[in-house]
Design a protein around this motif. Structure first.
Motif, mmCIF file in Angstrom:
data_model
loop_
_atom_site.group_PDB
_atom_site.id
_atom_site.type_symbol
_atom_site.label_atom_id
_atom_site.label_comp_id
_atom_site.label_asym_id
_atom_site.label_seq_id
_atom_site.Cartn_x
_atom_site.Cartn_y
_atom_site.Cartn_z
ATOM 1 N N GLU A 40 0.738 -1.135 -0.103
ATOM 2 C CA GLU A 40 -0.075 0.029 -0.032
ATOM 3 C C GLU A 40 0.947 1.197 -0.052
ATOM 4 O O GLU A 40 1.681 1.548 1.010
ATOM 5 C CB GLU A 40 -1.099 0.004 1.220
ATOM 6 N N GLY A 41 0.673 2.219 -0.809
ATOM 7 C CA GLY A 41 1.382 3.386 -1.057
ATOM 8 C C GLY A 41 2.656 3.188 -1.824
ATOM 9 O O GLY A 41 3.383 4.221 -2.057
ATOM 10 N N VAL A 42 3.238 2.090 -2.081
ATOM 11 C CA VAL A 42 4.388 1.758 -2.852
ATOM 12 C C VAL A 42 4.164 2.000 -4.136
ATOM 13 O O VAL A 42 3.647 1.267 -4.989
ATOM 14 C CB VAL A 42 5.146 0.322 -2.438
ATOM 15 N N ALA A 43 5.193 2.888 -4.835
ATOM 16 C CA ALA A 43 5.250 3.115 -6.316
ATOM 17 C C ALA A 43 6.077 2.314 -7.200
ATOM 18 O O ALA A 43 5.655 1.790 -8.186
ATOM 19 C CB ALA A 43 5.299 4.542 -6.466
ATOM 20 N N GLU A 44 7.247 1.788 -6.425
ATOM 21 C CA GLU A 44 8.196 1.335 -7.325
ATOM 22 C C GLU A 44 9.188 0.442 -6.215
ATOM 23 O O GLU A 44 9.201 0.622 -5.083
ATOM 24 C CB GLU A 44 9.177 2.240 -7.988
ATOM 25 N N ILE A 45 9.517 -0.972 -6.850
ATOM 26 C CA ILE A 45 10.433 -1.625 -6.291
ATOM 27 C C ILE A 45 11.511 -1.900 -6.597
ATOM 28 O O ILE A 45 11.736 -2.472 -7.945
ATOM 29 C CB ILE A 45 9.685 -3.191 -6.072
ATOM 30 N N ALA A 46 12.464 -1.790 -6.083
ATOM 31 C CA ALA A 46 13.994 -1.647 -6.524
ATOM 32 C C ALA A 46 14.735 -2.787 -5.567
ATOM 33 O O ALA A 46 13.962 -3.521 -5.055
ATOM 34 C CB ALA A 46 14.589 -0.486 -6.421
ATOM 35 N N GLY A 47 16.356 -2.709 -5.788
ATOM 36 C CA GLY A 47 16.689 -3.605 -4.819
ATOM 37 C C GLY A 47 16.868 -4.917 -5.550
ATOM 38 O O GLY A 47 17.074 -5.181 -6.883
ATOM 39 N N GLU A 48 16.812 -6.059 -4.696
ATOM 40 C CA GLU A 48 16.775 -7.233 -5.531
ATOM 41 C C GLU A 48 16.170 -8.084 -4.166
ATOM 42 O O GLU A 48 15.782 -7.707 -3.180
ATOM 43 C CB GLU A 48 18.196 -7.937 -5.571
ATOM 44 N N PRO A 49 16.052 -9.597 -4.542
ATOM 45 C CA PRO A 49 14.825 -10.263 -3.888
ATOM 46 C C PRO A 49 15.288 -10.531 -2.372
ATOM 47 O O PRO A 49 14.524 -10.625 -1.480
ATOM 48 C CB PRO A 49 15.092 -11.716 -4.496
ATOM 49 N N ARG A 50 16.858 -10.349 -2.107
ATOM 50 C CA ARG A 50 17.083 -10.430 -0.803
ATOM 51 C C ARG A 50 17.362 -9.180 0.295
ATOM 52 O O ARG A 50 17.592 -8.929 1.117
ATOM 53 C CB ARG A 50 18.500 -11.256 -0.418
ATOM 54 N N CYS A 51 17.051 -8.134 -0.886
ATOM 55 C CA CYS A 51 17.155 -6.654 -0.307
ATOM 56 C C CYS A 51 16.375 -5.793 -1.145
ATOM 57 O O CYS A 51 16.766 -5.056 -2.001
ATOM 58 C CB CYS A 51 18.644 -6.220 -0.288
ATOM 59 N N LEU A 52 15.268 -5.930 -0.650
ATOM 60 C CA LEU A 52 14.033 -4.748 -1.134
ATOM 61 C C LEU A 52 14.259 -3.276 -0.974
ATOM 62 O O LEU A 52 14.709 -3.125 0.275
ATOM 63 C CB LEU A 52 12.540 -5.245 -0.944
ATOM 64 N N GLN A 53 14.288 -2.505 -2.156
ATOM 65 C CA GLN A 53 14.180 -1.010 -1.841
ATOM 66 C C GLN A 53 12.853 -0.538 -2.178
ATOM 67 O O GLN A 53 12.693 -0.492 -3.407
ATOM 68 C CB GLN A 53 15.433 -0.408 -2.416
ATOM 69 N N LEU A 54 12.031 -0.147 -1.307
ATOM 70 C CA LEU A 54 10.604 0.374 -1.713
ATOM 71 C C LEU A 54 10.630 1.776 -1.650
ATOM 72 O O LEU A 54 10.932 2.357 -0.791
ATOM 73 C CB LEU A 54 9.501 -0.257 -0.657
ATOM 74 N N HIS A 55 10.110 2.270 -3.000
ATOM 75 C CA HIS A 55 9.653 3.864 -3.159
ATOM 76 C C HIS A 55 8.578 4.078 -3.001
ATOM 77 O O HIS A 55 7.488 3.597 -3.922
ATOM 78 C CB HIS A 55 10.402 4.024 -4.448
ATOM 79 N N LEU A 56 8.328 4.991 -2.292
ATOM 80 C CA LEU A 56 6.696 5.564 -1.884
ATOM 81 C C LEU A 56 6.279 6.536 -3.055
ATOM 82 O O LEU A 56 6.914 7.108 -3.586
ATOM 83 C CB LEU A 56 6.673 5.965 -0.634
ATOM 84 N N ALA A 57 4.893 6.315 -3.317
ATOM 85 C CA ALA A 57 4.178 7.270 -4.361
ATOM 86 C C ALA A 57 4.406 8.559 -3.772
ATOM 87 O O ALA A 57 4.275 9.465 -4.479
ATOM 88 C CB ALA A 57 2.608 6.656 -4.711
ATOM 89 N N GLU A 58 4.172 8.868 -2.481
ATOM 90 C CA GLU A 58 4.288 10.092 -1.833
ATOM 91 C C GLU A 58 5.332 9.995 -0.661
ATOM 92 O O GLU A 58 4.738 9.852 0.271
ATOM 93 C CB GLU A 58 2.724 10.410 -1.492
ATOM 94 N N PRO A 59 6.465 10.251 -1.307
ATOM 95 C CA PRO A 59 7.595 10.049 0.137
ATOM 96 C C PRO A 59 7.437 11.325 0.985
ATOM 97 O O PRO A 59 6.871 12.266 0.922
ATOM 98 C CB PRO A 59 8.804 10.642 -1.052
ATOM 99 N N GLY A 60 7.814 10.587 2.159
ATOM 100 C CA GLY A 60 7.973 11.482 3.363
ATOM 101 C C GLY A 60 8.474 10.522 4.546
ATOM 102 O O GLY A 60 8.180 9.485 4.451
ATOM 103 N N GLU A 61 8.932 11.157 5.691
ATOM 104 C CA GLU A 61 9.547 10.353 6.613
ATOM 105 C C GLU A 61 8.423 9.773 7.521
ATOM 106 O O GLU A 61 8.249 8.441 7.740
ATOM 107 C CB GLU A 61 10.341 11.455 7.803
ATOM 108 N N GLU A 62 7.351 10.336 7.695
ATOM 109 C CA GLU A 62 6.022 9.780 8.106
ATOM 110 C C GLU A 62 5.713 8.780 7.699
ATOM 111 O O GLU A 62 5.288 7.456 7.803
ATOM 112 C CB GLU A 62 4.947 10.780 8.522
ATOM 113 N N ALA A 63 5.407 8.822 6.187
ATOM 114 C CA ALA A 63 4.873 7.746 5.459
ATOM 115 C C ALA A 63 5.824 6.607 5.520
ATOM 116 O O ALA A 63 5.370 5.347 5.202
ATOM 117 C CB ALA A 63 4.490 8.069 4.010
ATOM 118 N N ALA A 64 7.278 6.723 5.274
ATOM 119 C CA ALA A 64 8.105 5.761 5.376
ATOM 120 C C ALA A 64 7.951 4.890 6.603
ATOM 121 O O ALA A 64 8.236 3.602 6.848
ATOM 122 C CB ALA A 64 9.469 6.345 5.241
#
Length: 381
Positions: free
Chosen positions: A267-291
């Motif tokens: 929910e709220g995740v726009a893009e998924i980077a990284g790799e299967p043992r280390c996901l890096q999730l990017h939010l559609a609306e970034p912000g420290e509280e949302a993270a």
């Protein structure tokens, strides 16, 4: 509590700068230098995917390499334990927060996309600027030391090669034997030289068959024999180091986690980077509280088998090194999910089912992935 990414006295970042110091007579880099004796020629053999724990487990098949492995000859590869980040660290002597290759797949904010750091280079991603640090090979050239990089022919003109090996002459060689033969030809010239010799086979086999497979052990035996033959012919002014970019964990199909089947994790995740043992999730609306909110949702579901951190938490924990340049920060996910069990995270919505056929995997912070050998031979012994 988040684990530390660097726990040993040295890391991959010290290897090539220390070799250059040994070649030029300069003082070894402060803090994490290796204290190498002066030489005229140096070779660094980089074995993709050779973790210290795997080498120890197959010690009977590596009679040249394994006896040299100890706590003192084990170093940290850094984080994330993926080839793009680790080889950039090795080649530049800087950590991902500085050189900028912070994962296998990372966010290119300027072009609003996720890019593969090994194969995704195009005219919108300039290797000369995206990888932000000068390479040790460029520094060597400034000091009249010739540098060579020996690797597979298909990587000769790749964007990744241009990003991390600039300053070195590229020598293509298809097989492991041909690459070692190329190194011997370089050594036949008495001129000062720094040579990077890349061994791809163990990582390739680990992905396809697993590091616990007979095929991986056979490749280790071949490597061990080639190293033994090389060092027997070296003189007193020639030194060799052998290291690796990361270790490998074999993940069975039962360890595949389809994280998107828990809606709260995407929910709220726009893009998924990284790799299967280390996901890096990017939010559609970034912000420290949302993270923080997304991180808490992940911890509630996966906290027993993964380390979960917001970008700021990961940076504060030193995962990408003691400092992260402002230009590099947007490349890091808003939330990172690093597996600590024998699992890998996949998105079942991915029509390509990317990576789900891989057995051997890496990327996270477990000792099996982060600890690699640093073995010394000839004049460096």
């Amino acid at each position: 509590m988040l684990p530390a990414a660097y726990t040993t006295r040295s890391s991959l970042a010290a290897v090539l700068p220390s070799c250059l110091a040994a070649l030029t007579g300069a003082a070894d880099p402060a803090g994490d230098g290796l204290g190498l004796r002066p030489v005229r020629q140096a070779i660094v053999i980089v074995v993709d995917g050779l973790g210290a724990s795997a080498l120890r487990a197959r010690a009977g098949h590596a009679r040249t390499l394994a006896p040299l492995l100890s706590k003192a000859t084990t170093i940290d590869s850094g984080f994330p334990t993926t080839t793009a980040a680790a080889l950039a660290t090795l080649a530049t002597g800087t950590l991902p927060g500085v050189h900028g290759l912070v994962g296998y797949r990372v966010r290119d904010a300027a072009n609003d996309r996720i890019v593969n750091q090994l194969s995704g280079w195009d005219d919108r991603l300039d290797p000369a600027t995206w990888q932000r640090s000068r390479t040790v090979f460029e520094l060597a050239r400034d000091q009249d030391v010739q540098s060579w990089a020996i690797g597979l022919p298909k990587y000769t003109d790749s964007g990744f090669t241009k990003a991390i090996l600039r300053g070195a002459g590229y020598v293509p060689a298809r097989t492991m034997e041909e690459r070692f033969a190329a190194a011997e030809r370089i050594l036949a010239d008495p001129a000062p030289s720094l040579t990077y010799l890349y061994v791809a086979e163990l990582d390739q086999i680990a992905h396809a068959r697993g590091w616990e497979s007979p095929e991986w052990t056979e490749a280790l035996e071949q490597l061990d024999g080639l190293v033994a033959a090389l060092v027997r012919r070296l003189g007193s002014v020639q030194g060799v180091l052998l290291t690796a970019d990361h270790g490998v964990i074999d993940v069975p199909a039962s360890g595949h986690v389809l994280f998107d089947t828990a809606p709260e994790l995407v929910e709220g995740v726009a893009e998924i980077a990284g790799e299967p043992r280390c996901l890096q999730l990017h939010l559609a609306e970034p912000g420290e509280e949302a993270a923080r909110d997304l991180a808490e949702r992940w911890r509630a579901v996966e906290g027993e088998r993964a380390w979960v951190a917001t970008r700021s938490e990961a940076v504060d924990a030193g995962w990408f090194g003691p400092s992260v340049h402002p230009d590099v920060l947007p490349r890091i996910g808003d939330v990172l999910v690093a597996a600590r069990k024998r699992i890998a995270y996949y998105d079942s919505r991915d029509p390509q089912r990317s990576g789900q056929n891989m057995i051997g995997q890496h990327g996270s912070l477990t000792p099996d992935e982060t600890r690699v050998p640093l073995l010394r031979f000839a004049a460096f012994a």
